[in-house]
Design a protein around this motif. Structure first.
Motif, mmCIF file in Angstrom:
data_model
loop_
_atom_site.group_PDB
_atom_site.id
_atom_site.type_symbol
_atom_site.label_atom_id
_atom_site.label_comp_id
_atom_site.label_asym_id
_atom_site.label_seq_id
_atom_site.Cartn_x
_atom_site.Cartn_y
_atom_site.Cartn_z
ATOM 1 N N GLY A 3 -6.244 4.706 6.300
ATOM 2 C CA GLY A 3 -6.000 5.371 5.021
ATOM 3 C C GLY A 3 -5.204 6.646 5.200
ATOM 4 N N ALA A 4 -5.496 7.394 6.272
ATOM 5 C CA ALA A 4 -4.754 8.621 6.541
ATOM 6 C C ALA A 4 -3.293 8.313 6.832
ATOM 7 C CB ALA A 4 -5.389 9.373 7.707
ATOM 8 N N ARG A 5 -3.048 7.251 7.626
ATOM 9 C CA ARG A 5 -1.657 6.888 7.917
ATOM 10 C C ARG A 5 -0.920 6.475 6.650
ATOM 11 N NH1 ARG A 5 -4.028 4.604 12.591
ATOM 12 N NH2 ARG A 5 -4.209 2.577 11.571
ATOM 13 N N ARG A 6 -1.610 5.741 5.767
ATOM 14 C CA ARG A 6 -0.977 5.313 4.519
ATOM 15 C C ARG A 6 -0.605 6.525 3.659
ATOM 16 N NH1 ARG A 6 -4.337 1.775 3.426
ATOM 17 N NH2 ARG A 6 -5.731 2.909 2.021
ATOM 18 N N ALA A 7 -1.509 7.490 3.573
ATOM 19 C CA ALA A 7 -1.223 8.693 2.780
ATOM 20 C C ALA A 7 -0.049 9.467 3.374
ATOM 21 C CB ALA A 7 -2.466 9.580 2.708
ATOM 22 N N LEU A 8 0.014 9.553 4.702
ATOM 23 C CA LEU A 8 1.125 10.254 5.340
ATOM 24 C C LEU A 8 2.443 9.498 5.154
ATOM 25 C CD1 LEU A 8 -0.607 11.449 8.625
ATOM 26 C CD2 LEU A 8 0.237 12.907 6.775
ATOM 27 N N ARG A 9 2.387 8.181 5.203
ATOM 28 C CA ARG A 9 3.608 7.413 4.964
ATOM 29 C C ARG A 9 4.100 7.607 3.538
ATOM 30 N NH1 ARG A 9 1.027 3.327 8.224
ATOM 31 N NH2 ARG A 9 0.328 2.260 6.320
ATOM 32 N N GLY A 42 0.784 -1.226 0.000
ATOM 33 C CA GLY A 42 0.000 0.000 0.000
ATOM 34 C C GLY A 42 0.813 1.272 0.000
ATOM 35 N N GLU A 43 2.140 1.150 -0.056
ATOM 36 C CA GLU A 43 3.001 2.335 -0.048
ATOM 37 C C GLU A 43 3.410 2.691 -1.476
ATOM 38 O OE1 GLU A 43 3.499 3.822 2.828
ATOM 39 O OE2 GLU A 43 2.373 2.235 3.805
ATOM 40 N N LEU A 44 3.613 3.972 -1.702
ATOM 41 C CA LEU A 44 4.078 4.419 -3.013
ATOM 42 C C LEU A 44 5.574 4.203 -3.143
ATOM 43 C CD1 LEU A 44 2.327 7.825 -3.614
ATOM 44 C CD2 LEU A 44 1.877 5.678 -4.768
ATOM 45 N N GLU A 45 6.011 3.887 -4.346
ATOM 46 C CA GLU A 45 7.439 3.908 -4.609
ATOM 47 C C GLU A 45 7.904 5.364 -4.566
ATOM 48 O OE1 GLU A 45 9.448 1.545 -4.922
ATOM 49 O OE2 GLU A 45 8.201 -0.218 -5.301
ATOM 50 N N PRO A 46 9.027 5.655 -3.891
ATOM 51 C CA PRO A 46 9.511 7.034 -3.843
ATOM 52 C C PRO A 46 9.718 7.595 -5.245
ATOM 53 C CG PRO A 46 10.698 5.660 -2.287
ATOM 54 C CD PRO A 46 9.861 4.743 -3.136
ATOM 55 N N SER A 47 9.141 8.764 -5.482
ATOM 56 C CA SER A 47 9.299 9.393 -6.795
ATOM 57 C C SER A 47 9.057 10.873 -6.631
ATOM 58 C CB SER A 47 8.294 8.797 -7.796
ATOM 59 O OG SER A 47 8.340 9.486 -9.024
ATOM 60 N N PHE A 48 10.105 11.632 -6.466
ATOM 61 C CA PHE A 48 10.003 13.075 -6.252
ATOM 62 C C PHE A 48 10.561 13.761 -7.475
ATOM 63 C CE2 PHE A 48 9.470 16.085 -2.635
ATOM 64 C CZ PHE A 48 9.673 17.238 -3.350
ATOM 65 N N ALA A 49 9.684 14.391 -8.241
ATOM 66 C CA ALA A 49 10.132 15.017 -9.481
ATOM 67 C C ALA A 49 11.100 16.152 -9.177
ATOM 68 C CB ALA A 49 8.931 15.547 -10.257
ATOM 69 N N PRO A 50 12.268 16.179 -9.805
ATOM 70 C CA PRO A 50 13.214 17.277 -9.566
ATOM 71 C C PRO A 50 12.677 18.564 -10.156
ATOM 72 C CG PRO A 50 13.982 15.889 -11.361
ATOM 73 C CD PRO A 50 12.778 15.207 -10.792
ATOM 74 N N PRO A 51 12.978 19.689 -9.538
ATOM 75 C CA PRO A 51 12.497 20.966 -10.077
ATOM 76 C C PRO A 51 13.124 21.260 -11.426
ATOM 77 C CG PRO A 51 14.080 21.313 -8.300
ATOM 78 C CD PRO A 51 13.791 19.853 -8.340
ATOM 79 N N SER A 52 12.347 21.916 -12.275
ATOM 80 C CA SER A 52 12.855 22.290 -13.589
ATOM 81 C C SER A 52 13.887 23.405 -13.442
ATOM 82 C CB SER A 52 11.699 22.781 -14.473
ATOM 83 O OG SER A 52 10.732 21.774 -14.615
ATOM 84 N N ASP A 53 14.709 23.545 -14.467
ATOM 85 C CA ASP A 53 15.702 24.615 -14.441
ATOM 86 C C ASP A 53 15.003 25.961 -14.432
ATOM 87 O OD1 ASP A 53 17.757 22.821 -14.503
ATOM 88 O OD2 ASP A 53 17.904 22.822 -16.704
ATOM 89 N N GLY A 54 15.426 26.826 -13.567
ATOM 90 C CA GLY A 54 14.829 28.148 -13.466
ATOM 91 C C GLY A 54 15.635 29.159 -14.243
ATOM 92 N N PRO A 55 15.342 30.437 -14.062
ATOM 93 C CA PRO A 55 16.073 31.481 -14.766
ATOM 94 C C PRO A 55 17.499 31.557 -14.269
ATOM 95 C CG PRO A 55 14.631 32.422 -13.111
ATOM 96 C CD PRO A 55 14.316 30.963 -13.170
#
Length: 525
Positions: A478-484, A325-338
């Motif tokens: 469900g709340a604990r799962r979302a927080l995890r 029930g856990e998501l695989e870690p996937s944190f999109a890197p920020p796009s290049d800024g100015p």
């Protein structure tokens, strides 16, 4: 008196720097006593310094020792009588069926927040009233969530009232589930610049109680906190302080209302004279438009093309999860800024704070107004820009600016219009979820948060919003799962990074908050 040991003065200065807490001669003995208790457990004073300098739960608990956490139900009967007989009935009469939002700021172990929930129920407003309780002590928040009290905490109630709202367990009293579920408890240090904030759900309150909290701050911190509390009110909201707290009329832009329960503060409004009017004669209570749940309901399923799924108006696929029930870690890197030097510091700050990750379609004028927290100007610029180029980024800032002005009705209308034009924007769906939650619709809020996560499962704040909605619905697992899931996404990110869509929240602070909420939910299981 002076400090008994030189290191106490140094530690007091460090505490003041980190938290705004101040220790005049009359409170120095209290500080020495509290630090003496902590020093018994610490292996060295240097470790204590490191603890104070960090953003950890242990540091928060140390600071909590320096404040008085004792309270009781319906403390200061005059203020609660004012709420029961004048303020809340006036709000309800002016608002139709729209939700009423109350905040106990510095709620300790929950007595004040639950008192608000009980009054709302007594007035027949329970189903449309949401109550938030915040404190800087996670230990006290855990106790508040359990809602188990001694008879001493109930000394402001008669036996008949106690029997109606509590069940007895030995020499303890347990608040009935109906009222425990009516209050949402969260961590917040009032001295930090984290509110008002749509993301945190701290904005647009009809009543704020912040009693006997400002007495712990120095004058500069009092001024900052007072202004943020005023800014967190709805257009016609009320701020009530404690009898021991300093007056804030000279420290914050506000109107002062003289009532039979003492001074009460409100947002300053054009045409209302300084000093206000007595509450009983104020015919101006909350005349803003009602924000009806159905206003956003129509856009929850806008019809054709919604997520390009044949059955998408009725069901949205769940976010991909692992077997447990856990998501695989996937944190999109920020796009290049100015590139450096292309924009002002204010615009750079706005690009870090605003919802869109890149904000490529937002004019600098709008970003600068938003960074300066001039939300009225930002909203006006956004409206003008939408006539030129209707982009999701501008729509996001438009909704946020209106929400940060504490105008729930206008923010709701803007969110509905935005989703009609940009139904595939995860940012807008996330904001939509927040507004639905604040309007008293946790089930629809959960659905909107899930849709945002279907589009972008790395959107950490949407996981947090989903957890908040599920917790309100009673789905603690469900709340604990979302927080995890949120904690997993935050785990390996640098603490100083800004969380996308968080309006400026750092990874470190949000991670600490999420972990604290997980512990609170574990204790409530």
């Amino acid at each position: 008196m002076g400090w008994s040991r030189p290191e106490y003065a140094q530690l007091a200065a460090l505490i003041a720097e980190q938290t705004g807490l101040t220790f005049p001669p009359s409170r120095q003995a209290d500080l020495e006593h509290a630090l003496g208790e902590v020093l018994d457990d610490a292996t060295s004073k240097e470790q204590l310094r490191e603890l104070l300098a960090g953003e950890t739960a242990a540091r928060d608990e140390l600071i909590a020792r320096l404040t008085i956490g004792e309270s009781y139900f319906f403390r200061d009967p005059g203020q609660f009588r004012l709420l029961r007989e004048e303020i809340l009935p006036g709000i309800a009469a002016a608002r139709g069926d729209a939700p009423i939002r109350l905040w106990s700021a510095g709620c300790a172990s929950g007595e004040e927040a639950y008192s608000l929930a009980i009054i709302a129920e007594q007035l027949g407003l329970g189903r449309r009233t949401t109550v938030l309780g915040t404190d800087l002590s996670r230990m006290r928040l855990a106790a508040a969530r359990k809602a188990i009290y001694s008879q001493w905490a109930l000394r402001g109630m008669d036996d008949e009232t106690i029997g109606r709202y509590f069940t007895r367990a030995g020499n303890r009293y347990v608040l009935r589930p109906k009222f425990r579920e009516a209050v949402d408890f969260r961590y917040l240090n009032l001295a930090e610049d984290r509110y008002p904030s749509l993301t945190a759900g701290i904005w647009g309150f009809d009543v704020i109680l912040c009693r006997n909290v400002l007495i712990y701050f120095d004058s500069q911190t009092v001024a900052r906190v007072a202004q943020r509390l005023i800014d967190s009110l709805s257009e016609d909201g009320w701020l009530m302080l404690g009898a021991s707290d300093p007056a804030i009329s000279e420290l914050a832009e506000c109107d002062v209302v003289l009532t039979h329960a003492g001074l009460v503060y409100r947002r300053r409004r054009a045409g209302r004279r300084a000093g206000g009017t007595p509450a009983s004669g104020d015919a101006d209570v909350l005349d803003r438009e009602a924000y009806l749940p159905g206003e956003l309901e129509e856009v929850t399923h806008p019809g054709g093309g919604w997520l390009d799924h044949p059955d998408n108006t009725h069901a949205v696929p769940e976010v991909a999860e692992t077997g447990d029930g856990e998501l695989e870690p996937s944190f999109a890197p920020p796009s290049d800024g100015p590139s450096p030097g292309e924009e002002s510091v204010e615009v750079d700050d706005a690009r870090a704070r605003v919802a869109a990750i890149t904000c490529v379609d937002v004019p600098d004028e709008l970003l600068a107004a938003y960074a300066a927290r001039d939300y009225a100007r930002a909203a006006a610029i956004a409206e003008r820009q939408l006539g030129v180029a209707d982009t999701a980024d501008v729509r996001v800032l438009h909704v946020r600016a209106l929400a940060n002005m504490s105008d729930l009705a206008a923010a709701g209308r803007a969110s509905a219009a935005a989703l009609e034009r940009h139904p595939h924007s995860a940012e807008l769906l996330y904001l939509h979820a927040l507004l639905l939650f604040e309007s008293g619709n946790p089930r629809d809020a959960a659905a909107a948060a899930r849709r945002a996560l279907y589009l972008d499962r790395s959107l950490v704040v949407a996981h947090v919003a989903l957890a908040r909605a599920l917790r309100r619905m009673g789905d603690l697992s469900g709340a604990r799962r979302a927080l995890r899931n949120a904690a997993s996404l935050l785990r390996d990110r640098p603490a100083d990074d800004i969380v996308p869509a968080s309006d400026g929240e750092t990874v470190g602070r949000l991670r600490t908050n999420v972990e604290a909420q997980i512990r609170l939910l574990a204790g409530a299981a």
